[in-house]
Write a protein that holds these residues in place. Structure first.
Motif, short mmCIF file in Angstrom:
data_model
loop_
_atom_site.label_atom_id
_atom_site.label_comp_id
_atom_site.label_asym_id
_atom_site.label_seq_id
_atom_site.Cartn_x
_atom_site.Cartn_y
_atom_site.Cartn_z
N ARG A 189 73.10 29.49 24.74
CA ARG A 189 72.40 29.36 23.45
C ARG A 189 71.69 28.02 23.36
NH1 ARG A 189 76.32 30.71 18.73
NH2 ARG A 189 76.45 32.54 20.06
N THR A 190 72.35 26.94 23.79
CA THR A 190 71.72 25.62 23.78
C THR A 190 70.53 25.58 24.73
OG1 THR A 190 73.79 24.53 23.21
CG2 THR A 190 72.12 23.18 24.27
N ARG B 79 68.60 28.08 25.65
CA ARG B 79 67.48 28.82 25.06
C ARG B 79 66.77 28.00 24.00
NH1 ARG B 79 71.00 34.36 24.59
NH2 ARG B 79 70.56 35.20 26.68
N TYR B 80 67.55 27.26 23.21
CA TYR B 80 66.96 26.40 22.19
C TYR B 80 66.06 25.35 22.84
CZ TYR B 80 66.67 22.72 18.65
OH TYR B 80 66.21 21.77 17.78
N PRO C 119 74.82 38.25 23.42
CA PRO C 119 74.46 38.38 22.00
C PRO C 119 75.60 38.98 21.19
CG PRO C 119 72.66 39.14 23.41
CD PRO C 119 73.84 38.88 24.31
N GLU D 90 82.89 30.61 20.49
CA GLU D 90 81.53 31.02 20.14
C GLU D 90 81.45 32.37 19.44
OE1 GLU D 90 78.94 28.89 20.59
OE2 GLU D 90 80.55 27.53 21.23
N SER E 279 75.84 25.53 26.84
CA SER E 279 75.90 26.97 26.59
C SER E 279 74.52 27.59 26.78
CB SER E 279 76.40 27.24 25.17
OG SER E 279 75.42 26.86 24.22
#
Length: 441
Positions: free
Chosen positions: A413-414, A416-417, A183, A225, A411
């Motif tokens: 982040r991807t 988690r999405y 984060p 990122e 990633s």
């Protein structure tokens, strides 16, 4: 796993004898030839990690060095003077041996310069890969920042470790930070460290990754990122070679070699304003572009065989049909996809022989941007296949988001999405401990 092959080239058999003996005793695979024509033929036939050439007896050794995918060359000249050594280096040799009968010197030089044919996750059979390794070897000993650019799954961290292992900092720490998995509000404290009381829960001072990597290498993985504010602070650290902890009162010298990686075109990010131009030029002192697996076909089968040995019991083999299917596939997920295919094949194979039908490929590559088309046109079957792939990988990794994202080539982040979207659609997704019921909707 094969040893690095060293080519010894000298017209006189006696001149070849001492280096061949020394290298063989050190565990290298050695190929001995008497002419430059034979040396060029040997390089065309099989990967060679280094060539030791007695230049005065075999003619123009630069012929060998100019060949695509050629190995580094060490020139051997017994009793030669300094000007001859300097001239050889100027013409492209990586080193010079004035005493090729000295076994210790031969082994030291070979270990320093040889490009490995294979290693833990590193295979260099294809000429394009060997060219990249040659670049990496040349810059490894130089104290400059390196930017590794390539698609997800091309092995950027493997090359970063190669740079570290072949540098003068090899005995120091190798510290890796995945900038995409942390984060944003935590990344600054992780990189730069903090003093006691800097924030709630900071009960003691803590050294950041720059400090932890002192005397070694700091890998900033997926550098694209990080957000703009942190980019400015990182730029200052790289410029001033010092870091200041959060709530710190004094600068701390930085003694870490920085290697950064990205799967994006940072020049486009600079043009769009998403990445600082001054930071880009600080990171891009020596850029290395890693080719995708589809552009280095000669690596596919050696990689698959290395993965079979590492993931299996050491005796699994590929049938001719399986080898043909591996070569025909386009590998959008690169080496990471190949590893998944091999893992599945080892599960499905009947015994120790992997056949073509044991190779299960993904239906389609996962989208790197993490977003479906706005008109909702994503095919139902494709979406279900993606869900099953994510769930299967989560199950294999005991619910670890980071490891799952690494294996899928996206990633965190991807990932988690996508998990959030799956849950919205009623798909039960395992938590980090892998305890939830796993089912595809």
């Amino acid at each position: 796993m094969s040893e690095t092959k060293i080519l010894v080239v000298a017209a006189d058999e006696a001149m070849r004898a001492a280096p061949v003996q020394a290298l063989g005793d050190a565990g290298f695979e050695v190929l001995s030839v008497a002419s430059m024509d034979a040396a060029c033929d040997a390089v065309n036939t099989a990967p060679v990690g280094l060539a030791l050439v007695h230049a005065s007896s075999v003619g123009d050794w630069r012929r060998l060095r100019r060949r695509p995918g050629a190995p580094p060359v060490v020139v051997m000249e017994p009793g030669a003077d300094v000007p001859r050594a300097v001239r050889a280096i100027r013409y492209g040799a990586v080193d010079f041996l004035a005493a090729p009968e000295d076994a210790a010197a031969v082994v030291t030089v070979s270990r320093r310069h040889a490009i490995p044919a294979s290693g833990e996750g590193l295979v260099a059979v294809d000429q394009r890969t060997r060219g990249v390794l040659d670049l990496a070897r040349r810059v490894a000993s130089k104290p400059v920042t390196v930017l590794l650019n390539g698609e997800s799954g091309t092995g950027k961290e493997v090359f970063a470790r190669y740079l570290h292992d072949h540098s003068e900092r090899a005995e120091g720490p190798f510290v890796a930070v995945n900038c995409a998995a942390i984060p944003e509000n935590m990344l600054e404290a992780l990189l730069f460290g903090y003093e006691k009381g800097a924030f709630t829960g900071a009960v003691r001072s803590h050294a950041g990754k720059f400090e932890q990597a002192a005397g070694g290498t700091l890998l900033l993985d997926e550098i694209s990122e990080i957000d703009g504010a942190l980019q400015a602070k990182l730029l200052r650290v790289l410029q001033e070679r010092e870091v200041e902890r959060l709530c710190g009162s004094r600068p701390i010298p930085v003694d870490a070699r920085v290697v950064a990686t990205t799967n994006r075109d940072l020049r486009e990010a600079v043009a769009s304003g998403a990445f600082r131009e001054d930071l880009y030029y600080r990171l891009c002192v020596f850029p290395i572009q890693l080719p995708p697996l589809r552009e280095r076909r000669d690596d596919v089968l050696p990689l698959a065989e290395e993965l079979l040995q590492r993931l299996g019991n050491g005796s699994a083999t590929l049938s001719p049909g399986a080898r043909r299917r591996l070569l025909e596939h386009d590998w959008p997920g690169n080496v990471r996809e190949l590893e998944n295919v091999v893992q599945r094949a080892l599960i499905l194979a009947d015994g120790e022989h992997v056949d073509a039908e044991d190779l299960q490929f993904e239906v389609a590559p996962l989208s790197a941007d993490g977003a479906a088309d706005a008109d909702g046109s994503l095919d139902e079957n494709l979406r279900d296949s993606e869900h099953r792939l994510i769930l299967d990988t989560l199950r294999q990794t005991n619910g670890s988001r980071k490891t799952t994202a690494d294996r899928l080539g996206i990633s965190v982040r991807t990932l988690r999405y996508k998990i959030a979207r799956m849950r919205d659609e009623g798909v039960s997704v395992p938590d980090s401990a892998g305890t939830a019921q796993v089912q595809a909707g």
